[in-house]
Design a protein around this motif. Structure first.
Motif, mmCIF file in Angstrom:
data_model
loop_
_atom_site.group_PDB
_atom_site.id
_atom_site.type_symbol
_atom_site.label_atom_id
_atom_site.label_comp_id
_atom_site.label_asym_id
_atom_site.label_seq_id
_atom_site.Cartn_x
_atom_site.Cartn_y
_atom_site.Cartn_z
ATOM 1 N N GLY A 1 0.750 -1.209 -0.102
ATOM 2 C CA GLY A 1 -0.267 -0.025 -0.048
ATOM 3 C C GLY A 1 0.957 1.349 0.014
ATOM 4 O O GLY A 1 0.605 2.168 -0.735
ATOM 5 N N VAL A 2 1.979 1.325 0.742
ATOM 6 C CA VAL A 2 2.856 2.571 0.894
ATOM 7 C C VAL A 2 3.608 2.605 -0.469
ATOM 8 O O VAL A 2 3.589 3.803 -0.908
ATOM 9 C CB VAL A 2 3.851 2.315 1.988
ATOM 10 N N ALA A 3 4.155 1.587 -0.861
ATOM 11 C CA ALA A 3 4.932 1.745 -2.121
ATOM 12 C C ALA A 3 4.001 1.950 -3.230
ATOM 13 O O ALA A 3 4.286 2.913 -4.036
ATOM 14 C CB ALA A 3 5.361 0.259 -2.682
ATOM 15 N N ALA A 4 2.552 1.457 -3.519
ATOM 16 C CA ALA A 4 1.757 2.094 -4.502
ATOM 17 C C ALA A 4 1.330 3.288 -4.522
ATOM 18 O O ALA A 4 1.405 4.053 -5.272
ATOM 19 C CB ALA A 4 0.325 1.190 -4.415
ATOM 20 N N PHE A 5 1.135 3.910 -3.195
ATOM 21 C CA PHE A 5 1.032 5.453 -2.847
ATOM 22 C C PHE A 5 2.331 6.271 -3.322
ATOM 23 O O PHE A 5 2.105 7.280 -4.238
ATOM 24 C CB PHE A 5 0.898 5.562 -1.514
ATOM 25 N N LEU A 6 3.354 5.882 -2.828
ATOM 26 C CA LEU A 6 4.673 6.816 -3.347
ATOM 27 C C LEU A 6 4.726 6.665 -4.768
ATOM 28 O O LEU A 6 5.246 7.692 -5.482
ATOM 29 C CB LEU A 6 5.752 6.238 -2.564
ATOM 30 N N GLN A 7 4.635 5.406 -5.579
ATOM 31 C CA GLN A 7 4.890 5.164 -6.807
ATOM 32 C C GLN A 7 3.526 5.904 -7.629
ATOM 33 O O GLN A 7 3.470 5.813 -8.904
ATOM 34 C CB GLN A 7 5.193 3.829 -7.260
ATOM 35 N N ARG A 8 2.615 6.299 -7.193
ATOM 36 C CA ARG A 8 1.383 6.715 -7.642
ATOM 37 C C ARG A 8 0.653 5.921 -8.659
ATOM 38 O O ARG A 8 0.379 5.874 -9.930
ATOM 39 C CB ARG A 8 1.662 8.246 -8.491
ATOM 40 N N ARG A 9 0.671 4.527 -8.186
ATOM 41 C CA ARG A 9 -0.175 3.560 -9.035
ATOM 42 C C ARG A 9 -1.184 2.922 -8.247
ATOM 43 O O ARG A 9 -1.209 2.970 -6.911
ATOM 44 C CB ARG A 9 0.837 2.725 -9.344
ATOM 45 N N ASP A 10 -1.808 2.066 -8.554
ATOM 46 C CA ASP A 10 -3.015 1.441 -7.885
ATOM 47 C C ASP A 10 -2.493 0.151 -7.219
ATOM 48 O O ASP A 10 -1.587 -0.677 -7.761
ATOM 49 C CB ASP A 10 -4.209 0.801 -8.701
ATOM 50 N N PRO A 11 -2.761 0.017 -5.755
ATOM 51 C CA PRO A 11 -2.031 -1.028 -5.301
ATOM 52 C C PRO A 11 -2.556 -2.462 -5.582
ATOM 53 O O PRO A 11 -3.641 -2.428 -6.212
ATOM 54 C CB PRO A 11 -2.364 -1.003 -3.504
ATOM 55 N N VAL A 12 -1.714 -3.542 -5.474
ATOM 56 C CA VAL A 12 -2.378 -4.971 -5.904
ATOM 57 C C VAL A 12 -2.230 -5.732 -4.281
ATOM 58 O O VAL A 12 -1.083 -6.366 -4.142
ATOM 59 C CB VAL A 12 -1.445 -5.486 -6.661
#
Length: 265
Positions: free
Chosen positions: A246-257
């Motif tokens: 969730g944090v990685a997706a937020f920082l990378q501005r992508r939808d989390p998986v």
């Protein structure tokens, strides 16, 4: 990809469909405004068990066939074996309340008696304008189950629960929204689209978060969750990798998986 099972339209039954992570369970008895027969009540726990075990299912939507959610129990069954029929309804309600994934009732038309009992057992309820809700045991001289009464009180508070139970009167969607019996009300032509969007939104979120929140929220009336259950969910969170994703997706501005799934409790 959709998997749909539908019996001949003349037979009362529960219909199931799974599309894009969303399971839809449809009460089908149009000849009697989707009233629940004893066999239909019996089928609810088994149908829920199958859907809970399906790894493709992330969310459950409960609805009725056509323009009626559910008019309650088949009154003929109450006449012929009332105590057994009421027991079957409570068993079905408890199975729905215990379903481990998020549940959403999509309500049109009448949601009365056993229908309201099922809707109340869902986590959330979205209704169409014009929907009517009622809890009607006082019209039949039936003692409403204690567990069902407590669930109703937890949704609408003691005063509204007593109004519904004492009078058996129907309330409209607007009053149901104000009292907390439903969460959203939409024009009839917009309900399906809203339910689809929201169900898919739920399916995209972390099931770990949802499952823990559901257990903690549903147990709130009995006090704080047991320490061992808190520890269980903390351990699951550490092992899951959900927060890191969730944090990685937020920082990378992508939808989390999110990949965590329920395997055991």
């Amino acid at each position: 990809m959709s998997r749909h099972t539908q019996p001949p339209v003349y037979r009362p039954a529960l219909l199931t469909d799974v599309t894009d992570g969303v399971a839809t369970l449809t009460v089908h008895n149009p000849a009697k405004r989707n009233a629940m027969t004893p066999q239909m009540w019996r089928e609810v726990p088994a149908a829920l068990e199958r859907l809970a075990a399906d790894p493709a299912v992330r969310v459950l939507v409960l609805t009725g066939w056509g323009e009626t959610f559910c008019a309650g129990a088949d009154i003929g069954a109450l006449r012929d074996g009332g105590e057994e029929a009421r027991g079957l309804a409570v068993t079905a309600e408890e199975a729905l309340a215990a379903f481990p994934l998020p549940t959403l009732a999509a309500v049109r038309g009448h949601c009365v008696g056993g229908g309201c009992q099922l809707a109340a057992a869902c986590d959330l309820r979205f209704a169409a304008e014009g929907a009517l809700f009622g809890v009607t045991p006082a019209k039949l001289g039936i003692v409403y189950a204690a567990s069902s009464t407590r669930r109703l009180v937890s949704l609408v508070g003691p005063a509204t629960a007593k109004y519904l139970l004492f009078s058996g009167e129907l309330i409209d969607a607007g009053r149901a929204l104000r009292t907390g019996l439903v969460d959203e009300v939409h024009p009839a032509g917009e309900l399906d689209a809203r339910v689809r969007r929201f169900a898919r939104l739920l399916a995209s979120r972390s099931l770990l978060t949802q499952a823990a929140a559901k257990e903690f929220a549903d147990g709130a009336a009995d006090g704080a969750p047991a320490p061992e259950r808190v520890a269980y969910w903390e351990r699951r969170a550490r092992e899951s990798g959900e927060a890191a994703e969730g944090v990685a997706a937020f920082l990378q501005r992508r939808d989390p998986v999110f990949t965590w799934r329920i395997t055991s409790r």
